[in-house]
Write an enzyme that holds these catalytic residues in place. Sequence first.
Site, PDB file in Angstrom:
ATOM      1  N   TYR A  65     -21.281  28.039  38.343  1.00 28.08           N
ATOM      2  CA  TYR A  65     -21.444  26.527  37.483  1.00 28.08           C
ATOM      3  C   TYR A  65     -22.120  27.050  36.292  1.00 28.08           C
ATOM      4  CZ  TYR A  65     -19.827  24.002  41.627  1.00 28.08           C
ATOM      5  OH  TYR A  65     -19.026  23.464  42.619  1.00 28.08           O
ATOM      6  N   ASN A 114     -26.387   5.516  43.788  1.00 28.98           N
ATOM      7  CA  ASN A 114     -25.529   5.812  44.702  1.00 28.98           C
ATOM      8  C   ASN A 114     -26.024   6.218  45.963  1.00 28.98           C
ATOM      9  OD1 ASN A 114     -23.880   5.834  42.412  1.00 28.98           O
ATOM     10  ND2 ASN A 114     -23.789   7.977  42.227  1.00 28.98           N
TER      11      ASN A 114
HETATM   12  P1  NDP Z   1     -18.711  12.506  41.625  1.00 32.74           P
HETATM   13  O1  NDP Z   1     -17.084  12.253  41.733  1.00 32.74           O
HETATM   14  O2  NDP Z   1     -19.595  11.981  42.346  1.00 32.74           O
HETATM   15  O3  NDP Z   1     -18.786  12.467  39.922  1.00 32.74           O
HETATM   16  C1  NDP Z   1     -19.995  12.422  39.495  1.00 32.74           C
HETATM   17  C2  NDP Z   1     -20.040  11.959  38.117  1.00 32.74           C
HETATM   18  O4  NDP Z   1     -19.743  10.552  38.028  1.00 32.74           O
HETATM   19  C3  NDP Z   1     -21.339  11.990  37.693  1.00 32.74           C
HETATM   20  O5  NDP Z   1     -21.857  13.162  36.767  1.00 32.74           O
HETATM   21  C4  NDP Z   1     -21.468  10.946  36.453  1.00 32.74           C
HETATM   22  O6  NDP Z   1     -20.804  11.364  35.240  1.00 32.74           O
HETATM   23  C5  NDP Z   1     -20.588   9.946  36.946  1.00 32.74           C
HETATM   24  N1  NDP Z   1     -21.273   8.725  37.876  1.00 32.74           N
HETATM   25  C6  NDP Z   1     -21.975   9.153  39.088  1.00 32.74           C
HETATM   26  N2  NDP Z   1     -22.620   8.047  39.517  1.00 32.74           N
HETATM   27  C7  NDP Z   1     -22.287   6.829  38.639  1.00 32.74           C
HETATM   28  C8  NDP Z   1     -22.622   5.700  38.732  1.00 32.74           C
HETATM   29  N3  NDP Z   1     -23.380   5.217  39.664  1.00 32.74           N
HETATM   30  N4  NDP Z   1     -22.266   4.982  37.524  1.00 32.74           N
HETATM   31  C9  NDP Z   1     -21.285   5.462  36.533  1.00 32.74           C
HETATM   32  N5  NDP Z   1     -20.955   6.750  36.588  1.00 32.74           N
HETATM   33  C10 NDP Z   1     -21.690   7.633  37.686  1.00 32.74           C
HETATM   34  O7  NDP Z   1     -18.807  14.006  41.925  1.00 32.74           O
HETATM   35  P2  NDP Z   1     -18.643  15.423  40.999  1.00 32.74           P
HETATM   36  O8  NDP Z   1     -17.396  15.501  40.492  1.00 32.74           O
HETATM   37  O9  NDP Z   1     -19.884  15.681  39.949  1.00 32.74           O
HETATM   38  O10 NDP Z   1     -18.877  16.608  42.124  1.00 32.74           O
HETATM   39  C11 NDP Z   1     -20.166  16.724  43.056  1.00 32.74           C
HETATM   40  C12 NDP Z   1     -20.238  17.902  43.216  1.00 32.74           C
HETATM   41  O11 NDP Z   1     -19.227  18.569  44.233  1.00 32.74           O
HETATM   42  C13 NDP Z   1     -20.255  18.997  42.189  1.00 32.74           C
HETATM   43  O12 NDP Z   1     -21.795  18.692  41.581  1.00 32.74           O
HETATM   44  C14 NDP Z   1     -20.379  20.230  43.287  1.00 32.74           C
HETATM   45  O13 NDP Z   1     -21.573  20.407  43.938  1.00 32.74           O
HETATM   46  C15 NDP Z   1     -19.073  19.848  44.007  1.00 32.74           C
HETATM   47  N6  NDP Z   1     -17.942  20.193  43.643  1.00 32.74           N
HETATM   48  C16 NDP Z   1     -17.260  21.311  44.313  1.00 32.74           C
HETATM   49  C17 NDP Z   1     -16.186  21.799  43.978  1.00 32.74           C
HETATM   50  C18 NDP Z   1     -15.504  22.920  44.773  1.00 32.74           C
HETATM   51  O14 NDP Z   1     -14.405  23.488  44.233  1.00 32.74           O
HETATM   52  N7  NDP Z   1     -15.864  23.333  45.765  1.00 32.74           N
HETATM   53  C19 NDP Z   1     -15.308  21.175  42.573  1.00 32.74           C
HETATM   54  C20 NDP Z   1     -16.123  20.347  42.124  1.00 32.74           C
HETATM   55  C21 NDP Z   1     -17.177  19.818  42.572  1.00 32.74           C
HETATM   56  P3  NDP Z   1     -21.062  10.885  33.843  1.00 32.74           P
HETATM   57  O15 NDP Z   1     -22.253   9.969  33.821  1.00 32.74           O
HETATM   58  O16 NDP Z   1     -21.382  12.184  33.020  1.00 32.74           O
HETATM   59  O17 NDP Z   1     -19.821  10.019  33.485  1.00 32.74           O
END
Ligand code: NDP
Length: 323
Positions: free
Chosen positions: A54, A297
């Site tokens: 990452y 959240n």
């Molecule tokens: P989410 O689906 O929870 O998306 C998170 C993003 O959504 C935030 O960074 C923010 O982005 C937005 N968000 C979150 N809460 C809110 C809210 N209350 N209101 C508005 N926008 C919100 O999860 P991620 O896609 O970040 O994935 C989570 C974790 O999963 C990663 O950090 C990683 O650790 C893991 N992961 C693992 C993978 C794998 O291959 N094993 C692949 C991908 C993720 P913003 O504000 O920038 O719009």
Amino acid sequence: MIYRKLGSSGLKVSEIALGNWITHGAQVNNETAYACVHAALDAGITTFDTADAYSETRAETVLGQALKGMRRESIELCTKVYHPTGTGHNDRGLSRKHIMEACHASLNRLQTDYIDVYYAHRFDSTVSLEETFLAFSDLVRQGKILYVGISEWTADQIAKGAALARELRVPLVASQPQYSMLWRVIESEVIHVCEREGIGQVVWSPLAQGILSGKYAPNKPLPQGSRASTSAGAPFFERLAGQWLRTEVLLAVSKLSSIAHEAGLTLPQLAIAWVLQNPQVSSAIIGASKPEQVQENVKAAGTRLDSEMMKQIDTILDGLVER
Ligand code: NDP
């Protein structure tokens, strides 16, 4: 916060975990990253997810710094190996050489003596499962990793890995797949193989990268500062969530608001509560670009959706779900 057992292991994880993909070391500055981690700790989150690859290894460094001084016994630190961390021909994959070197590098960046759950980030078809699992076995015996996980392996790959893990006495206890109201691919096979093998699901992108927060509206500019709009996030968002930036999906998501309201939840809380409804899910890993998102959240923890609400969600999303 509620703490659930990770598969059949004795390890308990917080049912909401914080991940730092895209955010730490890239989309947000370090002060914001630390504030998100502290908001998570304040809310009872104990499980933190990262990966060596990452933000070109910076995410692990930021997380290690953010958690510095924490009582190690009070947190579960999880990271991964597979994706390239350098340009050398051995700087990737699941060979014994790379696993050993990657693990030591992760321990250094995370400023810790051991990793609670060490994941094979993807399946490596160029290396025998025996080589990979013997390397994991050695790390377990050395006390450098406590449990082993896999991420985005097929049901068949998981079944083969689980059989070998049993033979080598490797504690393979976690699977990390994508899972959300819009992406339910694991429900057909993966979840059943894992249940049989005592492997818990630690699911990623429960908000479909923010789509299920309801902030992306049809025919409107992308919200400023959102993952879809920033240079650090846009390429990942386009590749994995771009398919949902279309009117029919975004309208359906906005219709979910009334169900959220009825349940006394916000839309992001509803989306997280939905994945936690599945008893095979040990933890939902959320991402956050602001501490306020973490604070909002985490309130999904401990909520139950009744069967009528689950049915209404399915009706609204009918034809839009990837299975
Ligand atoms: P989410 O689906 O929870 O998306 C998170 C993003 O959504 C935030 O960074 C923010 O982005 C937005 N968000 C979150 N809460 C809110 C809210 N209350 N209101 C508005 N926008 C919100 O999860 P991620 O896609 O970040 O994935 C989570 C974790 O999963 C990663 O950090 C990683 O650790 C893991 N992961 C693992 C993978 C794998 O291959 N094993 C692949 C991908 C993720 P913003 O504000 O920038 O719009």
